[in-house]
Design a protein around this motif. Structure first.
Motif, PDB file in Angstrom:
ATOM      1  N   GLU A  17       0.724  -0.968   0.211  1.00 52.30           N
ATOM      2  CA  GLU A  17      -0.254  -0.326   0.180  1.00 52.30           C
ATOM      3  C   GLU A  17       0.962   1.371  -0.569  1.00 52.30           C
ATOM      4  OE1 GLU A  17      -2.498  -1.087   3.238  1.00 52.30           O
ATOM      5  OE2 GLU A  17      -2.744  -2.547   3.012  1.00 52.30           O
ATOM      6  N   GLY A  18       0.307   2.071  -0.378  1.00 49.63           N
ATOM      7  CA  GLY A  18       1.111   3.859  -0.206  1.00 49.63           C
ATOM      8  C   GLY A  18       1.330   4.202  -1.289  1.00 49.63           C
ATOM      9  N   SER A  20      -1.078   3.756  -5.395  1.00 50.08           N
ATOM     10  CA  SER A  20      -2.177   3.519  -6.234  1.00 50.08           C
ATOM     11  C   SER A  20      -1.388   2.350  -6.709  1.00 50.08           C
ATOM     12  CB  SER A  20      -2.148   4.601  -6.930  1.00 50.08           C
ATOM     13  OG  SER A  20      -1.366   4.545  -8.216  1.00 50.08           O
ATOM     14  N   SER A  21      -0.503   2.268  -7.710  1.00 50.77           N
ATOM     15  CA  SER A  21      -0.302   1.000  -7.969  1.00 50.77           C
ATOM     16  C   SER A  21       0.526   0.058  -7.368  1.00 50.77           C
ATOM     17  CB  SER A  21       0.229   1.220  -9.407  1.00 50.77           C
ATOM     18  OG  SER A  21       1.771   1.670  -9.275  1.00 50.77           O
ATOM     19  N   GLY A  22       1.231  -0.027  -5.713  1.00 47.18           N
ATOM     20  CA  GLY A  22       1.402  -0.631  -4.874  1.00 47.18           C
ATOM     21  C   GLY A  22       3.215  -0.125  -5.068  1.00 47.18           C
ATOM     22  N   ARG A  23       3.639  -0.429  -3.965  1.00 50.54           N
ATOM     23  CA  ARG A  23       4.892   1.275  -3.335  1.00 50.54           C
ATOM     24  C   ARG A  23       5.946   0.362  -3.683  1.00 50.54           C
ATOM     25  NH1 ARG A  23       5.994   2.716   3.018  1.00 50.54           N
ATOM     26  NH2 ARG A  23       8.112   3.731   2.380  1.00 50.54           N
ATOM     27  N   TRP A  24       6.021  -1.310  -3.772  1.00 50.53           N
ATOM     28  CA  TRP A  24       7.003  -1.386  -4.279  1.00 50.53           C
ATOM     29  C   TRP A  24       7.259  -2.410  -5.203  1.00 50.53           C
ATOM     30  CZ3 TRP A  24       9.730   0.401   0.240  1.00 50.53           C
ATOM     31  CH2 TRP A  24       8.802   0.387   1.832  1.00 50.53           C
ATOM     32  N   GLU A  25       8.113  -1.599  -5.789  1.00 48.61           N
ATOM     33  CA  GLU A  25       8.875  -2.446  -7.004  1.00 48.61           C
ATOM     34  C   GLU A  25       9.824  -3.437  -7.206  1.00 48.61           C
ATOM     35  OE1 GLU A  25       8.841   0.722 -10.490  1.00 48.61           O
ATOM     36  OE2 GLU A  25       9.831  -0.532 -11.234  1.00 48.61           O
ATOM     37  N   ILE A  26       9.403  -4.381  -7.833  1.00 47.04           N
ATOM     38  CA  ILE A  26      10.290  -5.169  -8.134  1.00 47.04           C
ATOM     39  C   ILE A  26      11.375  -4.907  -8.594  1.00 47.04           C
ATOM     40  CG2 ILE A  26      10.847  -7.917  -8.294  1.00 47.04           C
ATOM     41  CD1 ILE A  26       9.039  -7.731  -6.185  1.00 47.04           C
ATOM     42  N   LEU A  89      14.952  -2.114   9.546  1.00 43.63           N
ATOM     43  CA  LEU A  89      13.778  -2.148   8.864  1.00 43.63           C
ATOM     44  C   LEU A  89      12.970  -1.179   8.181  1.00 43.63           C
ATOM     45  CD1 LEU A  89      11.957  -4.934  11.831  1.00 43.63           C
ATOM     46  CD2 LEU A  89      12.559  -5.017   9.564  1.00 43.63           C
ATOM     47  N   VAL A  90      12.340  -0.856   7.442  1.00 43.46           N
ATOM     48  CA  VAL A  90      11.685   0.167   6.987  1.00 43.46           C
ATOM     49  C   VAL A  90      10.538   0.622   7.375  1.00 43.46           C
ATOM     50  CG1 VAL A  90      10.697   0.973   4.528  1.00 43.46           C
ATOM     51  CG2 VAL A  90      12.841  -0.803   4.514  1.00 43.46           C
ATOM     52  N   GLU A  91      10.149   2.115   7.429  1.00 44.15           N
ATOM     53  CA  GLU A  91       8.773   2.317   8.095  1.00 44.15           C
ATOM     54  C   GLU A  91       8.138   1.516   6.911  1.00 44.15           C
ATOM     55  OE1 GLU A  91       9.088   6.124   9.473  1.00 44.15           O
ATOM     56  OE2 GLU A  91       7.211   6.082  10.420  1.00 44.15           O
ATOM     57  N   GLY A  92       6.528   1.654   6.930  1.00 44.77           N
ATOM     58  CA  GLY A  92       5.397   0.847   6.466  1.00 44.77           C
ATOM     59  C   GLY A  92       5.678  -0.217   6.122  1.00 44.77           C
TER      60      GLY A  92
END
Ligand SMILES: Nc1ncnc2c1ncn2[C@@H]1O[C@H](COP(=O)(O)OP(=O)(O)OP(=O)(O)O)[C@@H](O)[C@H]1O
Length: 742
Positions: A17-18, A20-26, A89-92
C-alpha cells in the motif's frame, strides 16, 4: 544465455500500500529459500526511489497460515533493531501480498559469503578478515540477548558500506530461527528439559544441534567455526562427496548422520576436519575452547579473535583457484553497459581520476577511469583491471592491458610499461569496493585475452553479445550451502511442505522450521554510489594539470621522463597520497631501491611520517633499519633486457649473478602473484609476469611495494590485519632479496 529468474514475483511487479499501483516495485531477485523469497525492490512512494530488500513468504505458506515465517522474522527483527550489523526495517514495510507476509528491510549489496567464497581464491588475509568480521557480528547479536541459530555462509551478506562497528563489510541476515536467550528479568534462560528439535543447517550445525539439544551462544560459534574450516580448506569433508547440484547419496537423514559422526570425531581430533590431516593450531585452540563451554557460559570472543590472528598462509589449503565454472560475479560492474553512464560522467567532470594515464582507443570521446580503463562517454563500455572492452560506434573493441600499447597502438617500452604500473596502482585503491569483483570478471576473460596479447592483435574487434555484462553477472549462479543446495525448487518446496510444525515455548512467537534449501542470489547489486569512503582513502587530489587525464593529453613529464628519474611516489612532484609516499619511503625508497637518488634520497626519508597509516611506525622503522643500510641494499643494475628476452636467469645483477636471479627470481614472481592474489587483483599478476622480467629489479620491488600498499589500502580500516599482513609479506620478501643482493 538469459538469467533465470528465481521466485514467483516478476520484475516490474508492484505490491504494498501507499501508492495507487503498489509502493514496492520488484527490481531484482536476491535469493530463495524453502520458506521465503527475497527481492530487491524500489520504494516508488518517493522521488528518490531508494532500494531495499523485500522478504516474502513463498507461495506455499499461503496454503498453511500456521507457517507465517516472514511475519515472525519481522517481529524478531523489530526487537533486534539497533543491533549493529542487523538489517534495519523500513517504516511501513510490513504487509501482506495475496496472503503472503512480507517485510521490507535495508538492502545489502553484493554476494553472500557462500557465493563469495566460491569466486576467486581467498588468501589468508581475507579469510581472517572475514572471520574477524563475522565473529564480531555474532558477538553483537549475542550482546543484544539473542542467538542466531542458523549461522552459515549464506546468511552473511557483503555490502559496500564499510562500518567497523557493525562487522566491517559483512552483515548478517535471516533471523527466522533467532531466539532470545536472556529472559525479561535479564537472566540467561535455562535449557529446557525434554527439548528435542534440530535447529540450523546440517553442514554448519553444532554437534549439540545434531543431538537435538537446546542451543546456546557456543553453538552459534561452532557454526562459525565450521565456516572457518570451509574458508580455509575450501570444503567441509562431510559434504565432500556431493557432486555440484546433487544431493549426497542417501537420504537427508544419512547426510545428517555423517555430518554428526564426523563432527563428533573432530571434537577429540580436530585434524580430522582437514583432508591434509593437519588442523591449524589456532583452530585446535578454538575447538578446545568451544568444547569446554557450558550452556550458559559466555564464549571468549577476544580469545577467538586473537587465535584467528594466529592463522598463517600455510593454513590455507583451499585450491588457489576455483574451477573455471565456479568463478562468479554478482556485482554490477560500474559502467558495464550503460551508454553515457552518469557516474562516469560525474567522475570525468570532477576530474577525479587524474592519475589514469594509460592507453586508450584513439578517437573515442571519453576518459580514463580509475582502473586504468577507458570509459567512453558516448558508446558505453566495460572497464577495469587489465582487460577492457569498449563499445564504439556499435562495435565492441577489446583493448590491451594497461601499459601494453600506446595511443597509436604501438607497444610500449618496458619503461613505459612500468609507468603504467605506477599509474594503475593507485587506481586499485580508488576502486575499493569493486576491485575484487571486477578482477573476477576479468579472470574469466583471461585466456581469450592472453591469446590475443600473445598474437599482438590489439585492439581486436570482438563479437560480444549484447548482454555480455549480464552474462558476467550470472557466472555460476548456483551455489550450495546445505544439503539440498541447488536442488530443483520443486523438491525444496515439497520438503518444506512436508515438515512438521512446532512452537517454541521460549520464544514469544512461533518459529519457522529449520531451513535449508536455497538458490543463490544472482541479481547484480545496485550500482556503486560512492567514490570516496569515510576515511577519504579513495580519492587523490587532482594533478596540477588535470587535463593530463584526458585523451590526447601529454603524459606528465615526471611519469616517464628519464631525466626526472623513476616516478616513485615519494619523488613525484604531484601531490600524491601521503600514505603511499610513506610506504614507499619505508619499504621501497629507503631500502631496497638504494641505487637511485629519487628513491633513496633524503626527501623520501623526510617524507615518511612518524606513524604509518597502519599505526605501525616502530615496525616500519625497524624494517627500514634492517633494509636501509646502503651497504646492504640491492644495487641498481642495468636493465635485464630491453627486448624482453625475458628469462629471469638472463638478467643477472652484478652481485647476485645469473644463478642468484634464477634462484630468487621465480620466488619473487611467486610472491608478487600471491600478494596480488591476496588483494584479489589476480589479473594484475599477469601483467607483472609479463613486465617484471624486463624490469630493473629495484624498480620492480619499489613498484610492487607501492602496488601492494594500494591493495592493502582496499581493506582499511576494519581489516588492518589483512593490510599489515600484506605489508609484512612484502617487507620479509624485500628483506630476503636484500640479503641475497649482498
Ligand atoms: N537485506 C538483504 N540485502 C541483500 N541480500 C539479502 C538480504 N537479505 C537476504 N538477502 C539474500 O537473500 C538470501 C536469502 O535470504 P534469507 O536467508 O533471509 O532467506 P531464507 O528464505 O530464510 O533462506 P533459507 O530458507 O535458505 O534460510 C541471502 O542468502 C542473501 O543472499
Amino acid at each position: 544465455m538469459r538469467r533465470e529468474w528465481k521466485g514467483t514475483l516478476q520484475p516490474g511487479q508492484r505490491l504494498g500500500e501507499g501508492t495507487s499501483s503498489g509502493r514496492w516495485e520488484i527490481v531484482g531477485s536476491l535469493g530463495e529459500g524453502g520458506y521465503a523469497e527475497v527481492y530487491q525492490v524500489r520504494d516508488t512512494s518517493t522521488v528518490e526511489a531508494p532500494q531495499y530488500a523485500l522478504k516474502i513468504d513463498t507461495q506455499q505458506v499461503k496454503k498453511d497460515p500456521r507457517l507465517a515465517t516472514v511475519r515472525n522474522e519481522a517481529e524478531k527483527l523489530k526487537r533486534l533493531q539497533g543491533c549493529e550489523g542487523v538489517p534495519g526495517l523500513v517504516e511501513g514495510g510490513l504487509g501482506k501480498h495475496q496472503g503472503r507476509s512480507y517485510v521490507v528491510m535495508e538492502l545489502f549489496a553484493d554476494d553472500n559469503l557462500a557465493v563469495y567464497q566460491q569466486k576467486a581464491a581467498l588468501g589468508i588475509a581475507e579469510i581472517t578478515s572475514i572471520g574477524h568480521q563475522t565473529l564480531k557480528l555474532l558477538q553483537n547479536i549475542h550482546s543484544s540477548g539473542w542467538l542466531h541459530r542458523d549461522v552459515k555462509p549464506a546468511n552473511f551478506v557483503r555490502t559496500i558500506q564499510s562500518n567497523p562497528a557493525s562487522g566491517g563489510r559483512w552483515r548478517v541476515v535471516d533471523f527466522g530461527l533467532a531466539k532470545p536467550y536472556i529472559s525479561k528479568e535479564g537472566d540467561i534462560i535455562d535449557a529446557r528439559d525434554g527439548y528435542n528439535e534440530f535447529r540450523g543447517s546440517t553442514n554448519y550445525a553444532s554437534v549439540r544441534a545434531h543431538q537435538k539439544e537446546e542451543l546456546g551462544r557456543r553453538d552459534d560459534l561452532w557454526s562459525w567455526f565450521y565456516m572457518l574450516v570451509e574458508l580455509l580448506q575450501g570444503k567441509l569433508l562431510w559434504r565432500e562427496n556431493r557432486a555440484p547440484g546433487k544431493r549426497a547419496s542417501g537420504s537427508d537423514d544419512e547426510a545428517k548422520k555423517t555430518a554428526h559422526r564426523m563432527k563428533l570425531r573432530a571434537l577429540s581430533d580436530p585434524n580430522t576436519l582437514f583432508s591434509s590431516g593437519r588442523c591449524p593450531e589456532a583452530l585446535v585452540k578454538m575447538s578446545r575452547h568451544l568444547s569446554a563451554l557450558q550452556f550458559k557460559e559466555s564464549p571468549s570472543y577476544n580469545k577467538l579473535q586473537a587465535w584467528l590472528s594466529e592463522l598463517t598462509p600455510a593454513d590455507v589449503t583451499r585450491p588457489s583457484r576455483p574451477p573455471a565454472g565456479k568463478r562468479r560475479l554478482s556485482t554490477a560492474l560500474p559502467g558495464a553497459s550503460e551508454p553515457a553512464n552518469a557516474m562516469y560522467q560525474q567522475q570525468a567532470s570532477a576530474q577525479q581520476w587524474h592519475h589514469a594515464n594509460g592507453v586508450h582507443h584513439p578517437g573515442d570521446a571519453g576518459y580514463m577511469n580509475g582502473h586504468g580503463g577507458w570509459a567512453p562517454h558516448q558508446n558505453g563500455g566495460m572497464n577495469g583491471g587489465s582487460n577492457r572492452v569498449v563499445w564504439h560506434d556499435g562495435q565492441a573493441l577489446q583493448l590491451p592491458p594497461p601499459g601494453g600499447w600506446d595511443a597509436s597502438n604501438h607497444p610500449l617500452s618496458h619503461q613505459e610499461l612500468l609507468d603504467e604500473a605506477w599509474d594503475i596502482s593507485p587506481a586499485w585503491s580508488q576502486q575499493q569496493p569493486y576491485a575484487a569483483s571486477m578482477s573476477d570478471a576479468f579472470v574469466s576473460h583471461d585466456s581469450q585475452m592472453s591469446n590475443q596479447i600473445e598474437q599482438g592483435h590489439f585492439p581486436a574487434h570482438l563479437s560480444v553479445p549484447e548482454n555480455w555484462d549480464l552474462q558476467l553477472g550470472q557466472l555460476g549462479s548456483e551455489f550450495g550451502d546445505d544439503l539440498d543446495q541447488a536442488q530443483p525448487q520443486l523438491y525444496q518446496r515439497k520438503r518444506a511442505a512436508g515438515r512438521q510444525l512446532y512452537a517454541d515455548p521460549a520464544a514469544d512467537l512461533d518459529e519457522p522450521m529449520p531451513k535449508r534449501a536455497r538458490q543463490s542470489p544472482v541479481q547484480p547489486a545496485a550500482p556503486p554510489q560512492m567514490l570516496e569512503d569515510e576515511h577519504g582513502l579513495l580519492l587523490q587530489p587532482p594533478l596540477p594539470d588535470s587535463s593530463a587525464a584526458m585523451p590526447g593529453a601529454a603524459r606528465p613529464t615526471w611519469m616517464s621522463s628519464p631525466a626526472a628519474g623513476r616516478p616513485v611516489p615519494g619523488a613525484a612532484p604531484g601531490p600524491l597520497n601521503p600514505r603511499i609516499r610513506s610506504l614507499s619511503a619505508a619499504l621501497g625508497a629507503g631500502s631496497i631501491a638504494g641505487g637511485g637518488p629519487a628513491r633513496a634520497g633524503p626527501e623520501q626519508s623526510r617524507a615518511a611520517p612518524s606513524a604509518s597509516p597502519l599505526g605501525k611506525a616502530p615496525h616500519e622503522a625497524s624494517r627500514r633499519n634492517e633494509l636501509g643500510s646502503s651497504s646492504k641494499a640491492l644495487p641498481k643494475s642495468a636493465h635485464i633486457s630491453d627486448n624482453q628476452q625475458g628469462h629471469l636467469a638472463n638478467g643477472a645483477t652484478p652481485q647476485a649473478g645469473a644463478a642468484g636471479m634464477a634462484a630468487y627470481g621465480p620466488a619473487f614472481l611467486q610472491k608478487a602473484i600471491s600478494v596480488f592474489d591476496e588483494g584479489r587483483v589476480s589479473v594484475n599478476a599477469k601483467i607483472l609476469k609479463k613486465i617484471i622480467p624486463s624490469m630493473d629489479p629495484a624498480e620492480a620491488y619499489t613498484g610492487l611495494a607501492w602496488a601492494g600498499w594500494c591493495i592493502a589500502q582496499n581493506t582499511l580500516p576494519e581489516t588492518q590485519t589483512q593490510a599489515s599482513q600484506m605489508l609484512d609479506h612484502l617487507g620479509d620478501f624485500f628483506k630476503g632479496l636484500a640479503r641475497r643482493g649482498c
